[in-house]
Enzyme design. Structure first.
Site, PDB file in Angstrom:
ATOM      1  N   SER A 107      -1.040   5.825  -0.502  1.00  0.00           N
ATOM      2  CA  SER A 107      -0.534   6.482  -1.997  1.00  0.00           C
ATOM      3  C   SER A 107      -1.125   5.909  -3.455  1.00  0.00           C
ATOM      4  O   SER A 107      -0.806   7.017  -3.995  1.00  0.00           O
ATOM      5  CB  SER A 107       0.720   5.308  -2.581  1.00  0.00           C
TER       6      SER A 107
ATOM      7  N   ARG B  29       0.872   0.651  -9.478  1.00  0.00           N
ATOM      8  CA  ARG B  29       2.276   0.022  -9.484  1.00  0.00           C
ATOM      9  C   ARG B  29       3.652   0.968 -10.103  1.00  0.00           C
ATOM     10  O   ARG B  29       4.453   1.153  -9.315  1.00  0.00           O
ATOM     11  CB  ARG B  29       2.355  -1.957  -8.974  1.00  0.00           C
TER      12      ARG B  29
ATOM     13  N   HIS C 235       4.371   4.369  -8.533  1.00  0.00           N
ATOM     14  CA  HIS C 235       4.002   3.994  -7.574  1.00  0.00           C
ATOM     15  C   HIS C 235       5.765   3.770  -6.455  1.00  0.00           C
ATOM     16  O   HIS C 235       6.114   4.041  -5.966  1.00  0.00           O
ATOM     17  CB  HIS C 235       3.468   2.544  -6.800  1.00  0.00           C
TER      18      HIS C 235
END
Lengths: 215, 215
Positions: free
Chosen positions: A18, A41, A44
């Site tokens: 990812s 992040r 994400h």
């Protein structure tokens, strides 16, 4: 059942894959190497690339967050959701802990008695903690404003403030206030943010502190 | 300290005011009256208006979710974060409960022994529950795919599946699979979603079931 074609990625590798895809989509854009894992992040956890543009870091904010983690800091959140999302296993390796005062019965009782919000009383609890504190606000602008007041009065000196409340009423204003303060901060400018973003930023710092960027 | 101008809104009125602002921004767009509170609450938790476009409802999905809540359903989540975000106080008024099997030690042990993911074993646990189940997946596409397989095999009949995993690997595919299934569903088409969105959709249904739309 419809046939679907799933990518063959081992469960343990999905996060890394990812992060590769996020990096590809960010393309040629250049970010500072310590900020990039935080930005990635946040993307994400939301699949929202706006976080590549709206995250604002004060000088050395990431380094100061990592230093606090290494000094066994307390991470204070303003929601149980953000608390739940923080990787406590990694935090505890550093001797740290996460707390959320918002649903403590004595916080509710004190707030009621004083005619204040629970967010206000929670921030006062945070200010009274010993040792370094990372304050992570993903929900309540009132919490962020009260924290800034306590800092202005010299009563609260967090090592880092993650200011990412989400929403439509006083959210933008509370973040602009934090941006004006002389305290290390990471802010999602504008209306976006949330408990998931607050937790993701904490985890990005934790993984960098571990030397396992897990970008 | 910088002077900021905060809107004077009583804490208890902030949510209602936020929902008014979201409605204004949605403008002239027309949504079905039972879907609108779900859409607005997803936007409320993320400040992301993409949810006005990407949420897909099967016929009567909202009505079926509300009926399940009124029949004391179990809401199964795939993360502790989504579990934390669900308004358990309202759910318990209807005799319902929320559960997340993902961090149960026996689920981890069984997953390890069988060489499966915890998400897979968690879905098997969900399928074995008695009474109506609302399945809310905000994170793991593997959980959603396994749930669809169990449904296809006739082993799992959830009252409603909220399919809003977020991310970059097999997320879109898992949602397209759910969209093809003959089960009531609410899906955030594409990459977006998350534990916060899963919890927000559950709460929107809970507040509608209470007759307190809290739009």
């Amino acid at each position: 059942m419809k046939k679907i074609h799933l990518q063959r990625v081992a469960p343990a590798d999905i996060e890394a894959r990812s992060m590769e895809l996020i990096a590809q989509e960010l393309g040629e854009r250049v970010f500072s190497p310590e900020q990039l894992p935080v930005i990635k992040r946040a993307i994400h956890t939301s699949a929202d690339f706006d976080y590549a543009d709206n995250l604002v870091f004060s000088a050395d904010a990431v380094a100061k967050g990592i230093a606090a983690i290494k000094e066994s800091c307390t991470i204070v959140t303003d929601t149980q959701m953000a608390f739940s999302g923080i990787n406590k296993r990694v935090l505890e390796k550093f001797g740290g802990r996460a707390v959320c005062f918002m649903s403590d019965p004595d916080v509710a009782a004190e707030a009621k008695a004083r005619g204040e919000t629970r967010a206000t009383v929670s921030m006062e609890r945070a200010a009274a903690l010993e040792g370094p504190v990372i304050l992570a606000v993903g929900n309540a602008p009132t919490a962020l404003v009260r924290a800034c007041e306590l800092m202005d009065e010299g009563k609260f000196r967090p090592a880092l403030v993650i200011g990412v409340p989400v929403g439509f009423v006083n959210v933008v204003e509370s973040k602009e206030l934090l941006l004006s303060m002389d305290v290390p901060h990471i802010v999602a400018r504008g209306r976006k943010g949330g408990s998931n973003i607050a937790a993701a930023i904490c985890n990005a710092l934790l993984y960098q502190a571990s030397g396992n960027a897990r970008e």
